[in-house]
Motif scaffolding. Structure first.
Motif, mmCIF file in Angstrom:
data_model
loop_
_atom_site.group_PDB
_atom_site.id
_atom_site.type_symbol
_atom_site.label_atom_id
_atom_site.label_comp_id
_atom_site.label_asym_id
_atom_site.label_seq_id
_atom_site.Cartn_x
_atom_site.Cartn_y
_atom_site.Cartn_z
ATOM 1 N N UNK A 1 36.189 -28.745 -133.853
ATOM 2 C CA UNK A 1 37.056 -28.851 -132.672
ATOM 3 C C UNK A 1 37.073 -27.536 -131.896
ATOM 4 N N UNK A 2 37.075 -26.429 -132.608
ATOM 5 C CA UNK A 2 37.059 -25.115 -131.960
ATOM 6 C C UNK A 2 35.749 -24.894 -131.204
ATOM 7 N N UNK A 3 34.625 -25.229 -131.822
ATOM 8 C CA UNK A 3 33.314 -25.082 -131.175
ATOM 9 C C UNK A 3 33.237 -25.970 -129.940
ATOM 10 N N UNK A 4 33.696 -27.215 -130.064
ATOM 11 C CA UNK A 4 33.677 -28.137 -128.927
ATOM 12 C C UNK A 4 34.523 -27.590 -127.784
ATOM 13 N N UNK A 5 35.713 -27.110 -128.092
ATOM 14 C CA UNK A 5 36.602 -26.559 -127.061
ATOM 15 C C UNK A 5 35.952 -25.378 -126.344
ATOM 16 N N UNK A 6 35.306 -24.505 -127.087
ATOM 17 C CA UNK A 6 34.638 -23.349 -126.479
ATOM 18 C C UNK A 6 33.504 -23.795 -125.567
ATOM 19 N N UNK A 7 32.677 -24.715 -126.037
ATOM 20 C CA UNK A 7 31.526 -25.159 -125.254
ATOM 21 C C UNK A 7 31.963 -25.865 -123.969
ATOM 22 N N UNK B 1 32.609 -25.909 -118.113
ATOM 23 C CA UNK B 1 33.409 -26.936 -117.430
ATOM 24 C C UNK B 1 32.862 -27.259 -116.042
ATOM 25 N N UNK B 2 32.503 -26.247 -115.265
ATOM 26 C CA UNK B 2 31.999 -26.492 -113.902
ATOM 27 C C UNK B 2 30.709 -27.295 -113.925
ATOM 28 N N UNK B 3 29.785 -26.899 -114.788
ATOM 29 C CA UNK B 3 28.499 -27.589 -114.872
ATOM 30 C C UNK B 3 28.664 -28.990 -115.452
ATOM 31 N N UNK B 4 29.591 -29.136 -116.379
ATOM 32 C CA UNK B 4 29.835 -30.443 -116.974
ATOM 33 C C UNK B 4 30.382 -31.414 -115.930
ATOM 34 N N UNK B 5 31.270 -30.929 -115.078
ATOM 35 C CA UNK B 5 31.808 -31.786 -114.019
ATOM 36 C C UNK B 5 30.729 -32.178 -113.018
#
Length: 107
Positions: free
Chosen positions: A4-10, A15-19
């Motif tokens: 969960x920590x790794x996922x949150x960091x990634x 976030x900008x590129x993911x959106x």
């Protein structure tokens, strides 16, 4: 907790590129997982294995270590920060697909 920590960091880092391109990434991750689950089962069926063995192969092929994928992408593809996001998305998706598969495989 570590996953969960790794996922949150990634996700926070990208976030900008993911959106911007997130939908295609999510669809590819889902398709990859569904193909792995299905292909594992079909191969077991083609080999005429018992039902428990077909299910085990399906789960083994379809469910991979997403934390390791993110860590390896960070280590080996540092110049491509979006390379790590696939593992993070898979961490979330395989929990959903795993629950669905467990429901379908129940007896």
């Amino acid at each position: 907790m570590a996953i969960a920590f790794i996922v949150a960091i990634e996700i926070a880092t990208n976030a900008n590129k993911l959106l911007a391109g997130g939908l295609i990434i999510v669809l590819v991750v889902m398709l990859h997982n569904i193909c792995g689950l299905g292909l594992g089962y079909v191969i077991g069926w083609m080999l005429r294995l018992s039902e428990p063995k077909k299910r085990a192969i399906s789960i083994e092929v379809g469910m991979q270590n997403s934390g390791l994928a993110s860590s390896l992408a960070t280590l080996h593809f540092a110049t491509y920060p979006l390379a790590t996001i696939h593992g993070a998305i898979f961490s979330v998706w395989h929990n959903i697909s795993g629950a669905i598969v467990a429901y379908l495989f129940r007896k």
